[in-house]
Each structure stands twice: as structure tokens, then as C-alpha cells.
Design a protein around this motif. Structure first.
Motif, PDB file in Angstrom:
ATOM      1  N   UNK A 166       0.850  -1.190   0.000  1.00  0.00           N
ATOM      2  CA  UNK A 166       0.000   0.000   0.000  1.00  0.00           C
ATOM      3  C   UNK A 166       0.889   1.244   0.000  1.00  0.00           C
ATOM      4  N   UNK A 167       0.297   2.415  -0.168  1.00  0.00           N
ATOM      5  CA  UNK A 167       1.085   3.647  -0.137  1.00  0.00           C
ATOM      6  C   UNK A 167       1.823   3.797   1.182  1.00  0.00           C
ATOM      7  N   UNK A 168       1.150   3.486   2.284  1.00  0.00           N
ATOM      8  CA  UNK A 168       1.786   3.598   3.591  1.00  0.00           C
ATOM      9  C   UNK A 168       2.935   2.597   3.726  1.00  0.00           C
ATOM     10  N   UNK A 169       2.813   1.419   3.096  1.00  0.00           N
ATOM     11  CA  UNK A 169       3.906   0.442   3.102  1.00  0.00           C
ATOM     12  C   UNK A 169       5.090   0.966   2.300  1.00  0.00           C
ATOM     13  N   UNK A 170       4.811   1.640   1.183  1.00  0.00           N
ATOM     14  CA  UNK A 170       5.885   2.220   0.377  1.00  0.00           C
ATOM     15  C   UNK A 170       6.655   3.259   1.185  1.00  0.00           C
ATOM     16  N   UNK A 171       5.948   4.040   1.991  1.00  0.00           N
ATOM     17  CA  UNK A 171       6.620   5.017   2.855  1.00  0.00           C
ATOM     18  C   UNK A 171       7.509   4.313   3.867  1.00  0.00           C
ATOM     19  N   UNK A 172       6.998   3.237   4.456  1.00  0.00           N
ATOM     20  CA  UNK A 172       7.800   2.476   5.419  1.00  0.00           C
ATOM     21  C   UNK A 172       9.030   1.868   4.745  1.00  0.00           C
ATOM     22  N   UNK A 173       8.844   1.324   3.543  1.00  0.00           N
ATOM     23  CA  UNK A 173       9.956   0.714   2.814  1.00  0.00           C
ATOM     24  C   UNK A 173      11.024   1.758   2.497  1.00  0.00           C
ATOM     25  N   UNK A 174      10.613   2.940   2.055  1.00  0.00           N
ATOM     26  CA  UNK A 174      11.573   3.997   1.766  1.00  0.00           C
ATOM     27  C   UNK A 174      12.370   4.367   3.013  1.00  0.00           C
ATOM     28  N   UNK A 175      11.691   4.464   4.152  1.00  0.00           N
ATOM     29  CA  UNK A 175      12.372   4.788   5.407  1.00  0.00           C
ATOM     30  C   UNK A 175      13.331   3.671   5.807  1.00  0.00           C
ATOM     31  N   UNK A 176      12.926   2.428   5.608  1.00  0.00           N
ATOM     32  CA  UNK A 176      13.774   1.284   5.947  1.00  0.00           C
ATOM     33  C   UNK A 176      15.036   1.246   5.091  1.00  0.00           C
ATOM     34  N   UNK A 177      14.867   1.417   3.778  1.00  0.00           N
ATOM     35  CA  UNK A 177      16.024   1.382   2.869  1.00  0.00           C
ATOM     36  C   UNK A 177      16.955   2.549   3.167  1.00  0.00           C
ATOM     37  N   UNK A 178      16.389   3.704   3.448  1.00  0.00           N
ATOM     38  CA  UNK A 178      17.183   4.886   3.782  1.00  0.00           C
ATOM     39  C   UNK A 178      18.052   4.644   5.013  1.00  0.00           C
ATOM     40  N   UNK A 179      17.460   4.090   6.056  1.00  0.00           N
ATOM     41  CA  UNK A 179      18.168   3.953   7.324  1.00  0.00           C
ATOM     42  C   UNK A 179      18.923   2.629   7.480  1.00  0.00           C
ATOM     43  N   UNK A 180      18.475   1.559   6.808  1.00  0.00           N
ATOM     44  CA  UNK A 180      19.084   0.245   7.022  1.00  0.00           C
ATOM     45  C   UNK A 180      19.580  -0.433   5.747  1.00  0.00           C
ATOM     46  N   UNK A 181      19.232   0.110   4.595  1.00  0.00           N
ATOM     47  CA  UNK A 181      19.658  -0.496   3.344  1.00  0.00           C
ATOM     48  C   UNK A 181      18.805  -1.702   2.974  1.00  0.00           C
ATOM     49  N   UNK A 182      19.193  -2.406   1.933  1.00  0.00           N
ATOM     50  CA  UNK A 182      18.492  -3.611   1.497  1.00  0.00           C
ATOM     51  C   UNK A 182      18.891  -4.763   2.426  1.00  0.00           C
ATOM     52  N   UNK A 183      17.943  -5.548   2.915  1.00  0.00           N
ATOM     53  CA  UNK A 183      18.293  -6.652   3.824  1.00  0.00           C
ATOM     54  C   UNK A 183      19.206  -7.680   3.166  1.00  0.00           C
ATOM     55  N   UNK A 184      20.107  -8.244   3.937  1.00  0.00           N
ATOM     56  CA  UNK A 184      20.974  -9.308   3.442  1.00  0.00           C
ATOM     57  C   UNK A 184      20.170 -10.600   3.281  1.00  0.00           C
ATOM     58  N   UNK A 185      20.529 -11.373   2.268  1.00  0.00           N
ATOM     59  CA  UNK A 185      19.861 -12.649   2.044  1.00  0.00           C
ATOM     60  C   UNK A 185      18.431 -12.532   1.561  1.00  0.00           C
ATOM     61  N   UNK A 186      18.084 -11.376   0.997  1.00  0.00           N
ATOM     62  CA  UNK A 186      16.697 -11.111   0.618  1.00  0.00           C
ATOM     63  C   UNK A 186      16.173 -12.071  -0.447  1.00  0.00           C
ATOM     64  N   UNK A 187      16.922 -12.269  -1.530  1.00  0.00           N
ATOM     65  CA  UNK A 187      16.415 -13.083  -2.644  1.00  0.00           C
ATOM     66  C   UNK A 187      16.171 -14.533  -2.219  1.00  0.00           C
ATOM     67  N   UNK A 188      17.083 -15.100  -1.445  1.00  0.00           N
ATOM     68  CA  UNK A 188      16.882 -16.472  -0.964  1.00  0.00           C
ATOM     69  C   UNK A 188      15.703 -16.563  -0.015  1.00  0.00           C
ATOM     70  N   UNK A 189      15.559 -15.549   0.833  1.00  0.00           N
ATOM     71  CA  UNK A 189      14.457 -15.580   1.808  1.00  0.00           C
ATOM     72  C   UNK A 189      13.103 -15.447   1.112  1.00  0.00           C
ATOM     73  N   UNK A 190      13.046 -14.673   0.051  1.00  0.00           N
ATOM     74  CA  UNK A 190      11.810 -14.549  -0.738  1.00  0.00           C
ATOM     75  C   UNK A 190      11.368 -15.924  -1.226  1.00  0.00           C
ATOM     76  N   UNK A 191      12.306 -16.719  -1.702  1.00  0.00           N
ATOM     77  CA  UNK A 191      11.975 -18.053  -2.209  1.00  0.00           C
ATOM     78  C   UNK A 191      11.506 -18.990  -1.106  1.00  0.00           C
ATOM     79  N   UNK A 192      11.979 -18.753   0.113  1.00  0.00           N
ATOM     80  CA  UNK A 192      11.632 -19.626   1.232  1.00  0.00           C
ATOM     81  C   UNK A 192      10.238 -19.367   1.782  1.00  0.00           C
ATOM     82  N   UNK A 193       9.816 -18.106   1.846  1.00  0.00           N
ATOM     83  CA  UNK A 193       8.545 -17.819   2.542  1.00  0.00           C
ATOM     84  C   UNK A 193       7.418 -17.326   1.647  1.00  0.00           C
ATOM     85  N   UNK A 194       7.700 -17.135   0.367  1.00  0.00           N
ATOM     86  CA  UNK A 194       6.615 -16.772  -0.551  1.00  0.00           C
ATOM     87  C   UNK A 194       6.263 -17.971  -1.430  1.00  0.00           C
TER      88      UNK A 194
END
Length: 258
Positions: A166-194
Motif C-alpha cells: 500500500x502507499x503507507x507500506x511504500x513510505x515504510x519501505x523507503x524509510x527502511x532502505x534509507x536507514x538500514x539499506x536492502x536486507x541481506x539474504x533477501x532473494x533467498x528468503x523470498x523463495x523460502x517464505x513466498x
């Protein structure tokens, strides 16, 4: 009519009371295991806080149904608006109306067991053993005090936000990437839980990035989080970092102009 700040303060105070109550009744969120996600969860990962009427918990799936236990605990003070079980997942929405001046403020609390499901069939995030093991206990500010809760790992929280989209999720994601960057192991984790891993990139391309690239989003985020640090340079850096997650070359994307 009560001012917005008074309504927000009342809502937060009620959520803090609810969290204290749940902690007491569930052996500090261990029986059943509860993990805070949603808008309140972002406070565990960034210095920002935004107003939200919803409080969202994951109920870890064990023998029997955890949401049955939570329903019994909250039935006295909350109206059970939605209660459903489908296969190995369950969902419950509890609402309460609190008087502020001459009006009533609605508080909503959602509990999702076994999986987090969205508005369409593909929007499913599995709550696997790793999700539970990698969750951590932390203190966040709600109302005028700190409460201690379990939250997901950063990578799992990030995936939940992208899938919601949602729009509010996009705002949260922008804040997360700004302050913490892209999470490590993201692509593998996507395959595991989606169950449908392709959904992650679909949401990122067709929803998240389209929202974030809009100039209205830039000004909206600065207002919602009350910050001027999120300047045009940071905005474009966030877009570039997210674009690198797409299978197509991010260099072909045109950056927005403010």
C-alpha cells in the motif's frame, strides 16, 4: 471536536495497555508466541514513528489454534469483527471504540496465524520455523512509554511490507532502505517464505516503485515522518537501491525530477 494529536495519543495509550495485557496473559508473548508486525513494527527498525489505527500480530502456529486463546482473552473488551480459519492459517480482527471528547475513536487489532495473507490469492507469506527463530525481543515506544515485544528479523519484515504494497507500506519501505539499506539474504528468503516468489518483484515494480517515484510521495513522506533529512538526494538513492532488486537493469529507469 478533539484535535488529531489528542486522538492519536488516546489510540496509542490504548494500544500500549493492550500490549501490556497480552504480555501478562501470554507469558510475555511466549504462549502463544506473538510477533508484532505492521505500522508499529517499523519502530523497531527506524527512528521514525507514524500514526496508525491498526496493531498487527502474528500468532505462531502450534498444536491447536492460538487465535482461539487470544479470542477468549479479548472477547470481554473487544468486538470480534472477523474470525476465520482456512486450512493451516487463521485471521482475527478485534475492534474497540474509545470515547475522546464527544466522539469515538476506533482501535483495530489483527491476529494472523500460520501465514500472513493479503487481499488477493497470491499474497501469502508463510511463517516458517526460521521466521520464528530469527524474531527478536525489543523495546519500542508507544504512547508515552516503552513496551517490549517480539518483532521479525529485518529481512522478514521487509518482505511483509513489499507484499502488502500500500502507499503507507511504500513510505515504510523507503524509510527502511534509507536507514538500514536492502536486507541481506533477501532473494533467498523470498523463495523460502513466498509460495509465489515472483510476487515480490511484481509488487516492487508495479506498486512500490511507482508510488515512491511520484513527487507527491516525496513530500508526503517528509510530512508523515516529520523529517527534512529525506531530501531529493536520499529519495533518488532509495529508488536506485530498490530498482537493483529487479531482474531488468535498473540503469534503464529514469529518475524522478522534483
Amino acid at each position: 471536536m478533539p484535535k488529531h494529536v489528542e486522538i492519536e495519543r488516546t489510540r496509542e495509550e490504548e494500544i500500549a495497555k493492550l500490549i501490556d495485557f497480552l504480555a501478562e496473559k501470554t507469558n510475555f508473548f511466549e504462549k502463544p508466541k506473538l510477533i508484532l508486525i505492521g505500522g508499529y513494527g517499523i519502530r523497531a527498525f527506524t527512528p521514525f514513528r507514524r500514526g496508525t489505527r491498526d496493531c498487527d500480530f502474528i500468532v505462531v502456529k502450534k498444536k491447536g489454534w492460538g487465535i482461539d486463546e487470544i479470542k477468549e482473552l479479548l472477547a470481554k473488551d473487544f468486538q470480534i469483527e472477523v474470525f476465520e480459519k482456512r486450512g493451516g492459517s487463521g485471521f482475527m480482527r478485534c475492534v474497540k471504540r474509545v470515547k475522546v471528547g464527544k466522539m469515538f475513536v476506533k482501535i483495530s487489532v489483527d491476529f494472523m496465524e500460520g501465514a500472513v495473507t493479503g487481499r488477493v490469492g497470491k499474497e501469502v507469506v508463510k511463517i516458517d520455523e526460521k521466521f520464528v527463530l530469527n524474531s527478536r525481543k525489543t523495546k519500542i515506544k508507544i504512547g508515552g512509554r516503552e513496551v517490549e515485544v517480539f518483532v521479525p528479523s529485518y529481512v522478514d519484515y521487509f518482505i511483509l511490507k513489499v507484499v502488502s504494497a500500500r502507499t503507507v507500506d511504500a513510505m515504510d519501505i523507503a524509510a527502511l532502505v534509507w536507514k538500514k539499506g536492502i536486507p541481506k539474504g533477501l532473494k533467498n528468503r523470498v523463495k523460502e517464505i513466498l509460495p509465489y516468489p515472483e510476487l515480490f518483484e511484481e509488487k516492487l515494480r508495479s506498486s512500490i516503485l511507482l508510488i515512491i517515484r511520484d513527487v507527491g510521495f516525496f513530500h508526503g513522506l517528509r510530512g508523515r515522518f516529520t523529517t527534512r533529512e529525506f531530501d531529493e538526494k536520499v529519495w533518488k538513492q532509495v529508488i536506485l537501491q530498490l530498482s537493483k532488486l529487479l531482474s531488468v537493469s535498473y540503469t534503464h529507469l529514469t529518475l524522478p525530477t522534483n
